[in-house]
Motif scaffolding. Structure first.
Motif, PDB file in Angstrom:
ATOM      1  N   SER A 144      18.608  -5.656  -7.985  1.00 30.60           N
ATOM      2  CA  SER A 144      18.068  -4.690  -8.943  1.00 30.60           C
ATOM      3  C   SER A 144      16.935  -3.897  -8.307  1.00 30.60           C
ATOM      4  O   SER A 144      16.117  -4.442  -7.561  1.00 30.60           O
ATOM      5  CB  SER A 144      17.542  -5.409 -10.198  1.00 30.60           C
ATOM      6  OG  SER A 144      18.595  -6.040 -10.892  1.00 30.60           O
ATOM      7  N   GLU A 145      16.910  -2.605  -8.597  1.00 34.05           N
ATOM      8  CA  GLU A 145      15.882  -1.727  -8.056  1.00 34.05           C
ATOM      9  C   GLU A 145      14.612  -1.794  -8.893  1.00 34.05           C
ATOM     10  O   GLU A 145      14.664  -2.005 -10.108  1.00 34.05           O
ATOM     11  CB  GLU A 145      16.384  -0.278  -8.044  1.00 34.05           C
ATOM     12  CG  GLU A 145      17.657  -0.069  -7.238  1.00 34.05           C
ATOM     13  CD  GLU A 145      18.185   1.339  -7.374  1.00 34.05           C
ATOM     14  OE1 GLU A 145      17.536   2.169  -8.055  1.00 34.05           O
ATOM     15  OE2 GLU A 145      19.260   1.627  -6.807  1.00 34.05           O
ATOM     16  N   ILE A 146      13.484  -1.605  -8.221  1.00 31.89           N
ATOM     17  CA  ILE A 146      12.198  -1.520  -8.915  1.00 31.89           C
ATOM     18  C   ILE A 146      11.676  -0.104  -8.706  1.00 31.89           C
ATOM     19  O   ILE A 146      11.202   0.253  -7.631  1.00 31.89           O
ATOM     20  CB  ILE A 146      11.188  -2.555  -8.371  1.00 31.89           C
ATOM     21  CG1 ILE A 146      11.782  -3.968  -8.402  1.00 31.89           C
ATOM     22  CG2 ILE A 146       9.886  -2.499  -9.168  1.00 31.89           C
ATOM     23  CD1 ILE A 146      10.906  -5.011  -7.737  1.00 31.89           C
ATOM     24  N   ARG A 191      14.012   4.017  -1.488  1.00 32.23           N
ATOM     25  CA  ARG A 191      12.570   4.247  -1.506  1.00 32.23           C
ATOM     26  C   ARG A 191      12.097   4.056  -2.935  1.00 32.23           C
ATOM     27  O   ARG A 191      12.669   4.607  -3.871  1.00 32.23           O
ATOM     28  CB  ARG A 191      12.205   5.641  -1.013  1.00 32.23           C
ATOM     29  CG  ARG A 191      10.692   5.843  -0.931  1.00 32.23           C
ATOM     30  CD  ARG A 191      10.315   7.123  -0.234  1.00 32.23           C
ATOM     31  NE  ARG A 191       8.871   7.211  -0.052  1.00 32.23           N
ATOM     32  CZ  ARG A 191       8.248   8.191   0.605  1.00 32.23           C
ATOM     33  NH1 ARG A 191       8.964   9.171   1.145  1.00 32.23           N
ATOM     34  NH2 ARG A 191       6.941   8.189   0.725  1.00 32.23           N
ATOM     35  N   GLY A 192      11.081   3.254  -3.105  1.00 32.88           N
ATOM     36  CA  GLY A 192      10.561   2.969  -4.441  1.00 32.88           C
ATOM     37  C   GLY A 192       9.577   1.819  -4.395  1.00 32.88           C
ATOM     38  O   GLY A 192       9.053   1.464  -3.338  1.00 32.88           O
ATOM     39  N   ASP A 193       9.328   1.224  -5.555  1.00 32.98           N
ATOM     40  CA  ASP A 193       8.347   0.141  -5.635  1.00 32.98           C
ATOM     41  C   ASP A 193       8.859  -1.162  -5.030  1.00 32.98           C
ATOM     42  O   ASP A 193       8.068  -1.995  -4.586  1.00 32.98           O
ATOM     43  CB  ASP A 193       7.939  -0.097  -7.093  1.00 32.98           C
ATOM     44  CG  ASP A 193       7.017   0.994  -7.625  1.00 32.98           C
ATOM     45  OD1 ASP A 193       6.638   1.874  -6.824  1.00 32.98           O
ATOM     46  OD2 ASP A 193       6.671   0.958  -8.819  1.00 32.98           O
ATOM     47  N   ASP A 202       0.812  -1.229   0.000  1.00 33.99           N
ATOM     48  CA  ASP A 202       0.000   0.000   0.000  1.00 33.99           C
ATOM     49  C   ASP A 202       0.842   1.275   0.000  1.00 33.99           C
ATOM     50  O   ASP A 202       0.602   2.198   0.757  1.00 33.99           O
ATOM     51  CB  ASP A 202      -0.941   0.000   1.202  1.00 33.99           C
ATOM     52  CG  ASP A 202      -0.201  -0.267   2.511  1.00 33.99           C
ATOM     53  OD1 ASP A 202       1.051  -0.282   2.497  1.00 33.99           O
ATOM     54  OD2 ASP A 202      -0.866  -0.463   3.537  1.00 33.99           O
ATOM     55  N   GLY A 203       1.860   1.328  -0.838  1.00 38.26           N
ATOM     56  CA  GLY A 203       2.699   2.521  -0.920  1.00 38.26           C
ATOM     57  C   GLY A 203       4.083   2.157  -1.395  1.00 38.26           C
ATOM     58  O   GLY A 203       4.288   1.102  -1.989  1.00 38.26           O
ATOM     59  N   THR A 204       5.038   3.026  -1.134  1.00 40.03           N
ATOM     60  CA  THR A 204       6.410   2.738  -1.531  1.00 40.03           C
ATOM     61  C   THR A 204       7.149   2.003  -0.420  1.00 40.03           C
ATOM     62  O   THR A 204       6.812   2.116   0.759  1.00 40.03           O
ATOM     63  CB  THR A 204       7.173   4.040  -1.853  1.00 40.03           C
ATOM     64  OG1 THR A 204       7.131   4.897  -0.718  1.00 40.03           O
ATOM     65  CG2 THR A 204       6.570   4.728  -3.061  1.00 40.03           C
ATOM     66  N   VAL A 205       8.156   1.249  -0.823  1.00 40.05           N
ATOM     67  CA  VAL A 205       9.012   0.550   0.127  1.00 40.05           C
ATOM     68  C   VAL A 205      10.063   1.520   0.652  1.00 40.05           C
ATOM     69  O   VAL A 205      10.676   2.264  -0.121  1.00 40.05           O
ATOM     70  CB  VAL A 205       9.706  -0.653  -0.551  1.00 40.05           C
ATOM     71  CG1 VAL A 205      10.732  -1.276   0.405  1.00 40.05           C
ATOM     72  CG2 VAL A 205       8.687  -1.686  -0.986  1.00 40.05           C
ATOM     73  N   MET A 206      10.270   1.509   1.966  1.00 39.75           N
ATOM     74  CA  MET A 206      11.374   2.254   2.558  1.00 39.75           C
ATOM     75  C   MET A 206      12.295   1.242   3.228  1.00 39.75           C
ATOM     76  O   MET A 206      11.874   0.514   4.127  1.00 39.75           O
ATOM     77  CB  MET A 206      10.872   3.279   3.583  1.00 39.75           C
ATOM     78  CG  MET A 206      10.109   4.430   2.964  1.00 39.75           C
ATOM     79  SD  MET A 206       9.522   5.636   4.198  1.00 39.75           S
ATOM     80  CE  MET A 206      11.061   6.189   4.915  1.00 39.75           C
TER      81      MET A 206
END
Length: 267
Positions: free
Chosen positions: A186-188, A152-154, A134-138
């Motif tokens: 890898s970043e999303i 911070r991102g998906d 329910d939002g971005t990952v921290m």
């Protein structure tokens, strides 16, 4: 030779599974659902992942072979019309006039998942992903116990070399030959500003390195390990490292990795 067949469940895969069972006794192959020497996966890569996790407690003592009936079978050496040849080679592998099959062993990722409710360990064949519900990952990403970046991102994807051609590739990650003992981060869809700074590119860690992903706020997360997803609302951290054990695949004929890549993505 003891074997087991796991199929995808569609009509073609079921029919091929029945054909395999009918031919197997002619070549001395014995069906054994508990302690097979070889597990035959009939379907697609998802079927192979299912087979892997079905026998995850016996990974060091068994080998896998894949028959492709889907759209993209990266783990499969055999086509649907080649079942009789596969059964013959599996049954005749001990004869002196037969070429001995080659066993290839690919690296796996070991995860240590620490939650407020407890700690668990699991290995994965393709990748591990962490996403928010329910939002971005921290999250804080540490490498070898040193803070590396604040993310911070998906989400974040950590893949094996053999899994580098899957979700990792769609994220812009590199394709890594599976004889290289490594993992790839890898970043999303990362967000970069004055507070959160990330590399913006994939990182490849060798076997003797590890990374820790720490949840840095109360958040509802979705952890996906290969084809299995689980919601987690009390995550503390996930440690990712190359596992000590490897997965084994049986090669009854040459099928080089880069040929697989070319066939899968270039045609």
């Amino acid at each position: 030779m003891r074997y087991y067949v796991l199929d995808r469940g569609d009509q073609l895969s079921v029919d091929l599974s029945e054909t395999f069972h009918k031919l197997a006794p002619q070549y001395g192959l014995q069906l054994d659902a508990e302690n097979p020497d070889i597990v035959v996966s009939i379907g697609g890569d998802g079927t192979m992942l299912h087979a892997f996790h079905t026998f995850i407690d016996r990974i060091p003592s068994i080998a896998f072979v894949g028959v492709h009936t889907g759209h993209l079978g990266f783990y499969a050496d055999w086509k649907s019309d080649e079942i009789p040849e596969l059964v013959r080679l599996m049954g005749n592998q001990g004869e002196m006039d037969q070429i001995q099959p080659r066993i290839v062993r690919y690296p796996l990722i070991e995860l240590e998942i620490v939650k407020k409710s407890g700690t668990s360990s699991i290995i994965c064949l393709n990748e591990f992903t962490l996403k928010s519900v329910d939002g971005t990952v921290m999250a804080e990403v540490d490498i070898n116990d040193q803070v590396f970046e604040m993310f911070r991102g998906d989400g974040i994807c950590v893949s094996t070399p053999s899994g580098s051609t899957a979700y990792n590739k769609s994220l812009g990650g590199a394709i890594i030959h599976p004889t290289i003992e490594a993992l790839q981060i890898s970043e999303i869809a990362s967000i970069n500003n004055r507070v959160f700074r990330t590399m913006g590119s994939s990182l490849v860690l060798p076997a003797h390195h590890h990374c820790d992903i720490y949840s840095r706020k109360e958040q509802n997360l979705m952890l996906t390990i290969d084809h299995v997803s689980m919601p987690v609302d009390d995550l503390i951290s996930v440690r990712c490292q190359v596992a000590k054990q490897k997965v084994s695949f049986v090669r009854y004929r040459p099928f080089p990795f880069w040929t697989r890549v070319r066939n899968a993505f270039l045609g």
